[in-house]
Design an enzyme around this catalytic site. Structure first.
Site, PDB file in Angstrom:
ATOM      1  N   ARG A  56     -13.529 -16.946  24.027  1.00 19.40           N
ATOM      2  CA  ARG A  56     -14.082 -15.604  24.241  1.00 19.40           C
ATOM      3  C   ARG A  56     -13.281 -14.874  25.321  1.00 19.40           C
ATOM      4  NH1 ARG A  56     -18.381 -14.693  27.535  1.00 19.40           N
ATOM      5  NH2 ARG A  56     -19.488 -16.557  26.851  1.00 19.40           N
ATOM      6  N   TYR A 109     -12.788  10.751  17.144  1.00 17.80           N
ATOM      7  CA  TYR A 109     -13.184   9.824  16.070  1.00 17.80           C
ATOM      8  C   TYR A 109     -14.723   9.695  16.028  1.00 17.80           C
ATOM      9  CZ  TYR A 109     -13.774   5.449  13.560  1.00 17.80           C
ATOM     10  OH  TYR A 109     -14.186   4.493  12.671  1.00 17.80           O
ATOM     11  N   ASP A 180      -6.795   7.540  22.729  1.00 21.41           N
ATOM     12  CA  ASP A 180      -6.752   6.807  21.463  1.00 21.41           C
ATOM     13  C   ASP A 180      -5.444   7.163  20.753  1.00 21.41           C
ATOM     14  OD1 ASP A 180      -7.063   6.000  18.772  1.00 21.41           O
ATOM     15  OD2 ASP A 180      -9.239   6.241  18.847  1.00 21.41           O
ATOM     16  N   LYS A 205      -5.676  -0.105  11.733  1.00 24.74           N
ATOM     17  CA  LYS A 205      -4.912   0.926  11.028  1.00 24.74           C
ATOM     18  C   LYS A 205      -3.445   0.477  10.937  1.00 24.74           C
ATOM     19  CE  LYS A 205      -8.912   2.725  11.067  1.00 24.74           C
ATOM     20  NZ  LYS A 205      -9.451   3.664  12.037  1.00 24.74           N
TER      21      LYS A 205
HETATM   22  C1  LIG Z   1     -10.686   3.627  12.825  1.00 24.70           C
HETATM   23  C2  LIG Z   1     -10.581   4.292  14.144  1.00 24.70           C
HETATM   24  C3  LIG Z   1     -11.264   3.822  15.258  1.00 24.70           C
HETATM   25  C4  LIG Z   1     -12.231   2.656  15.169  1.00 24.70           C
HETATM   26  O1  LIG Z   1     -11.551   1.472  14.956  1.00 24.70           O
HETATM   27  P1  LIG Z   1     -12.225   0.190  14.212  1.00 24.70           P
HETATM   28  O2  LIG Z   1     -11.112  -0.786  14.203  1.00 24.70           O
HETATM   29  O3  LIG Z   1     -12.647   0.650  12.864  1.00 24.70           O
HETATM   30  O4  LIG Z   1     -13.372  -0.247  15.042  1.00 24.70           O
HETATM   31  C5  LIG Z   1     -11.053   4.443  16.462  1.00 24.70           C
HETATM   32  N1  LIG Z   1     -10.241   5.510  16.569  1.00 24.70           N
HETATM   33  C6  LIG Z   1      -9.581   6.012  15.517  1.00 24.70           C
HETATM   34  C7  LIG Z   1      -8.701   7.194  15.696  1.00 24.70           C
HETATM   35  C8  LIG Z   1      -9.747   5.432  14.263  1.00 24.70           C
HETATM   36  O5  LIG Z   1      -9.129   5.962  13.213  1.00 24.70           O
END
Ligand SMILES: *Cc1c(COP(=O)(O)O)cnc(C)c1O
Length: 400
Positions: A56, A109, A180, A205
């Site tokens: 963890r 997001y 982000d 992604k």
């Molecule tokens: C998909 C996404 C997230 C969330 O990520 P997960 O891996 O689905 O938890 C956060 N920010 C952006 C810009 C995203 O496209």
């Protein structure tokens, strides 16, 4: 680090144990100690990237990935998580306490929006949403805030922020910045070099790239990553599995090559879509028509393949377009090999002001396209035939 250095860093590792070229998957929950003294030493350094003790907290496969991700973003340290939302919630919580205020850009997001507007108010943490394109609006909101949360470009409408200007403003006010960077990836944008304190990603992604992993990452200064490792990471427990860390290491090898292909293919399609009579607008930061094209030039060394188009505001047209597509498949998420389409209006179904699609004025006819790794001309044929059918639907709408 130059693009060439990044490319080599991703393709090459100094050998692992037994001179393996790939890190082993440490499928183990715990790591034992040889003596009282060794155990005592490990507990004394808890959270400070010590030798692994419990998965963890730390796992060698994850640590190999974290070292690579830190170098990629130009940060001192990185922490991998079991999802992008785990990375975002843990990173953000590591900076906050009751009574704090977050300044967040609009069109963030939707998962982040829900975290800030539905969960945090329970703990007396308030969020103010500002237009990230407007540094004055951000400056006005900063005094007394604890955190500035950015995402450039924003979700769905792809608006940009001036990272250096906003990062400098935040620092003047003693406000921590988190950005982000999922859309651009560190191949195309490196926010830590422009005054941003911490970068977060959904590694589900492009970093994962093959639609088979859900993961996240936070990258920043050693002191800030240590801080979240010592408490929020350990007690919230959103760790990444060793196998998924291994898969991500594998994906990163081809990240620069994939991003080049995504960029070329998406730009070609976006330019052609701009010329199509049914398409009212194309939102893509790489296009000369993007209102912030100058900022895109300043911060992106390339552009990725998620963008959106606006069709006429008629559900029948949007439905016909989406249902006629064959290669672009209907789905959430993006970043993998397969092209996807997401009609933004489906995000309007949850009513009320808790729905980000309502408060952020996303146009009804907005359709998000994700360009995968299929041949560009095959994708174009698919878009063309679907637009032709959507055009007929538009004529039916006008005829009735
Ligand atoms: C998909 C996404 C997230 C969330 O990520 P997960 O891996 O689905 O938890 C956060 N920010 C952006 C810009 C995203 O496209």
């Amino acid at each position: 680090m130059t693009p060439e250095e990044l490319q080599t860093l991703l393709a090459h590792d100094d050998a692992y144990a037994e001179s393996a070229v790939v890190p082993p998957i440490y499928q183990t929950s715990l790591f034992t100690f040889a003596s009282y003294e060794e155990m005592e030493g490990a507990f004394a350094g808890l959270g400070m990237t010590p030798r692994p003790m419990y998965s963890r907290m730390n796992n060698p496969t994850g640590m190999a990935l974290e070292a690579k991700l830190a170098a990629l973003e130009g940060g001192e340290a990185a922490r991998a998580f079991g999802s992008g939302m785990a990375a975002i919630s843990t990173a953000v919580l590591s900076r906050l306490r009751a009574g704090d205020r977050i300044v967040c850009i609009r069109n963030v997001y939707p998962g982040t929006f829900r975290l800030f507007t539905q969960l945090f108010p329970r703990f007396a943490i308030e969020t103010v949403f500002v237009d990230g394109r407007d540094p004055l609006a951000v400056a006005e909101a900063l005094p007394g805030a604890r955190l500035l949360y950015l995402e450039s470009p924003t979700s769905h409408v792809f608006q940009l922020q001036d990272l250096q200007v906003l990062g400098d403003l935040a620092r003047e006010h003693g406000v921590f910045t988190i950005l982000d960077n999922s859309w651009a990836t560190p191949i195309f944008q490196r926010p830590l070099e422009h005054g941003i304190d911490m970068v977060v990603h959904s590694a589900s992604k492009y970093l994962g790239g093959h639609s088979d992993v859900v993961a996240g990452v936070a990258v920043g200064r050693r002191v800030d990553i240590d801080r979240l490792n010592q408490l929020e990471m350990v007690v919230l427990g959103g760790k990444l599995a060793a196998f998924e860390a291994f898969l991500l290491m594998r994906s990163l090898r081809t990240l620069p090559a994939r991003m080049r292909q995504h960029q070329a293919s998406a730009l070609k399609l976006a330019r052609r879509l701009e010329e199509h009579p049914l398409v009212e607008a194309v939102f893509h930061p790489g296009l000369e028509s993007h209102p912030q094209h100058d900022l895109a030039h300043r911060y992106f060394s390339g552009t990725s393949s998620l963008f959106s188009i606006r069709l006429p505001d008629a559900p029948r047209v949007v439905k016909r377009f989406v249902n006629s597509l064959e290669l672009f498949r209907l789905g959430v998420s993006w970043g993998g090999h397969e092209s996807l389409v997401f009609p933004a209006m489906l995000g309007f179904l949850e009513p009320g002001d808790r729905n980000p699609y309502h408060i952020f004025d996303i146009p009804q006819g907005l359709i998000r396209l994700y360009v995968g790794l299929e041949a560009t001309e095959d994708l174009w044929r698919d878009l063309q035939q679907a637009l032709t059918l959507a055009w007929r639907a538009q004529e039916e709408v006008e005829g009735t």
